[in-house]
Design a protein around this motif. Sequence first.
Motif, short mmCIF file in Angstrom:
data_model
loop_
_atom_site.label_atom_id
_atom_site.label_comp_id
_atom_site.label_asym_id
_atom_site.label_seq_id
_atom_site.Cartn_x
_atom_site.Cartn_y
_atom_site.Cartn_z
N LYS A 28 5.54 86.60 91.06
CA LYS A 28 5.34 86.08 92.42
C LYS A 28 3.88 86.04 92.85
O LYS A 28 3.58 85.80 94.00
CB LYS A 28 6.13 86.94 93.41
N LYS A 29 2.96 86.27 91.93
CA LYS A 29 1.55 86.36 92.34
C LYS A 29 0.97 84.99 92.71
O LYS A 29 1.50 83.98 92.32
CB LYS A 29 0.71 87.01 91.26
N PHE A 59 12.56 81.38 97.02
CA PHE A 59 13.10 82.74 96.89
C PHE A 59 13.61 83.13 98.27
O PHE A 59 12.83 83.12 99.22
CB PHE A 59 12.00 83.75 96.52
N ASP A 115 8.25 96.47 87.89
CA ASP A 115 7.49 96.12 89.10
C ASP A 115 6.37 95.15 88.74
O ASP A 115 6.11 94.18 89.46
CB ASP A 115 6.87 97.39 89.73
N LEU A 170 6.95 99.04 84.78
CA LEU A 170 6.84 97.82 83.97
C LEU A 170 7.58 96.67 84.66
O LEU A 170 7.09 95.55 84.72
CB LEU A 170 7.42 98.07 82.57
N GLN A 212 10.25 101.77 85.42
CA GLN A 212 10.29 100.96 86.63
C GLN A 212 8.94 100.29 86.89
O GLN A 212 8.87 99.16 87.35
CB GLN A 212 10.69 101.83 87.83
N TYR A 214 23.68 102.04 92.46
CA TYR A 214 22.48 102.69 91.93
C TYR A 214 22.00 103.81 92.83
O TYR A 214 21.39 104.77 92.39
CB TYR A 214 21.36 101.65 91.72
N ASP A 269 15.53 86.82 96.83
CA ASP A 269 14.18 87.40 96.86
C ASP A 269 14.31 88.90 96.68
O ASP A 269 13.95 89.69 97.55
CB ASP A 269 13.50 87.06 98.19
N ALA A 288 19.37 102.14 87.62
CA ALA A 288 18.17 102.76 88.20
C ALA A 288 17.31 103.28 87.05
O ALA A 288 17.70 104.22 86.37
CB ALA A 288 18.55 103.89 89.14
N CYS A 289 16.14 102.64 86.85
CA CYS A 289 15.29 103.05 85.73
C CYS A 289 14.47 104.29 86.11
O CYS A 289 14.30 104.58 87.29
CB CYS A 289 14.30 101.95 85.36
N GLN A 322 14.01 91.90 93.59
CA GLN A 322 13.63 92.25 92.23
C GLN A 322 14.82 92.67 91.38
O GLN A 322 15.00 92.19 90.26
CB GLN A 322 12.60 93.37 92.29
N LYS A 329 10.73 79.76 86.80
CA LYS A 329 10.23 79.65 88.17
C LYS A 329 9.76 78.24 88.50
O LYS A 329 9.86 77.79 89.65
CB LYS A 329 9.09 80.66 88.39
N ILE A 356 6.22 93.06 86.20
CA ILE A 356 6.77 91.74 85.86
C ILE A 356 7.10 90.96 87.13
O ILE A 356 6.80 89.77 87.26
CB ILE A 356 8.02 91.89 84.97
N TRP A 357 7.68 91.64 88.10
CA TRP A 357 8.07 90.99 89.36
C TRP A 357 6.83 90.52 90.12
O TRP A 357 6.78 89.39 90.63
CB TRP A 357 8.89 91.99 90.19
N THR A 358 5.81 91.39 90.21
CA THR A 358 4.58 91.02 90.92
C THR A 358 3.92 89.83 90.23
O THR A 358 3.46 88.90 90.88
CB THR A 358 3.59 92.20 90.96
#
Lengths: 338, 317
Positions: A337-338, A202, A330, A328, A326, A77, A160, A320-321, A162, A196, A332-334
């Motif tokens: 793991k929030k 992770f 980011d 969106l 990207q 990428y 761990d 690579a978006c 994304q 999860k 989803i990932w946050t």
Amino acid sequence: MKRLVALAALIATPAFAEGELKLYNWFEYIPQELLDKFEAETGIDVTMDTYDSNEALLAALKAGKLGQYDLAVPGDYMVRIMADEGLLDTIAEGELANRGNIDPQWLDVPFDPGRRHSIPYQWGSTAFAVNRDVYQGDISTLGIIFDPPEELRGRINVLDSQGEVLTLGSIYLGIPQCTQDRAQLKALSDMLMAAKAHWASFGSDIAKDVLVSGDAAAGMIYNGFAAKARAEGANVEYAFPREGYVVWMDNVVLLKDAPNRANALKFMDFLLEPENAAAVTNYAAYAPGVLGTEPFLDPAITEAPENNPPEGQKGFFIEACDEATQRLYDAIWTNLKK
Amino acid sequence: MAGAGQPGAAGGAGPASGSGAEAVGYRRLVVPLLVPAWAVVGLFMVLPVALMVVYSFLTREFRGGVTWEFTLAAYDQFFVNRGLFGDEPPRLEWTYITIFWRSIWQAALATLLCLAIGFPTAWFIATRPRASRGVWLFLITIPYWVNLLIRTVSLRFILRDNGPLNEALLALGVISKPLGIINTDLAVQLGLFYSYLPFMVLPIYAAVERYDHRLSEAAADLHAGRWTILREIVIPAIRPGIVAGCILVFVPCLGAFLAPDLLGGARNFMIGSLIDEQFRGSQGNWPFGAACAVILMTMVLAVLIAQARAALRGAGR
């Protein structure tokens, strides 16, 4: 006077006659003997600096190191990103004598269509491994990680990272990697949140360790790490899931404003020689992207099940978006793991 | 700055005690001597913090870096939720507040745990004969000669399901299956407690060592019970040591990410790992990372200022 010039030329010859080559590579990724061999064959003096991540390479080049190096070795990428940022030079038709040695499956890659800037260096895959003492059932599906059987619940480690987690999740659901489709993104997010609940941890650096120690009974892992876990005595099997798996490939790229462009092309040709490509593989323990390497490869590496995906199983590069998409992923990932 | 206020006060005291010429000479000497200290504070504290504050107001560049255009986008992202696609009516964003809250209660709990164990430990050491106190303090500090990362990884080895702790308990018949501590909040607590305990013990020890034990005796003579003596005499007297210890434990725990990552399994972001993520990946978001750090620092400063004011009130009483 003439004699003096001749003498000076004689002294200077070994170091300067054929010039030099500046290589920017990952740490511990090329055997010194191979660099020595190149220097002996061509008289070109190779200087190598190293980095430890694709992002570090990009940051260094953007911060002013462009023009100081001839070649670098970015991952798939990152080749695309570097090309988009205008950091790469184009290899013209016929400039590489050994281009024909490239394994055809790696010729027209999505991150560098037609191989205009790069040649293959090493490649491997990312999927998961399962401890066969704990679970004996079918492991040829990503459901092992995303909808695990009873025996594996609460004993799974995921990387761990994304890119790997969201890409494998997308492959599992059969949706594209850089989608802006609301329903697809929602499905991905919901699926990951539900999965999860069954994950113990992770971790990327610990991915091999937790399988060897038994902390985890299954884990997302790079194929090279899985082979090492097996070599260390863990009864783990690396899976090539039928939905697909992630493949990665490091590539030698010709940098823009290369100070020694001609020598860089010579080194690329050198790396495309089967014997030399095999030397890198024997050192790094992944797989070469060059044809005809078999006679030179260490059998322990070629025969490892982790390096031999079954026929017909499909690997996907992480894409690579663009920036808006990207964001969106980011989110989803946050949220995961929030 | 506290440092900048001092020389002025000292210089001002000069004329009262001696001649004017002496004071001028003193000032001439003091200013150059203070320059290195100012340079260190300016270069290593003020400048980085100022840089962080400035970056938090800049525009994010995709894949790391910033462009020099002022924006409140980073703070907006922290506090305002407009839905995944940014087209919902704005409401309060709970994601990051949840992450901060998790770090705060983890740090607070670790501080309480350290206080519960650290206070008796410090008391014990401070009440030993003078000669043996040094040995006890030495024993407390020995583990800290080893790097924190290595100690945290070691703790992971000890706590894991087939590690020595579980194997010993299983062999002794205390438990019938592994405790399953690893990758839980309990493991994170143990890690934080173990990492920062000396920061609690040492300041309390220093306070207890100065404590005049005759005060306790006098209180006992006046029929005060043990709890009354502890509550009314001892704790007020060594309060500065307790407060210092609590701050020294709480603040680093708030930003800790080794223990949560290695012992807690990194299943959830802590403040430290959230900030780390913004600067590491190729999708990095530097202004947002800086904004998180600014918000964290503001919170810590608020705690410290509240403590300082409480201390001032206490001193005025």
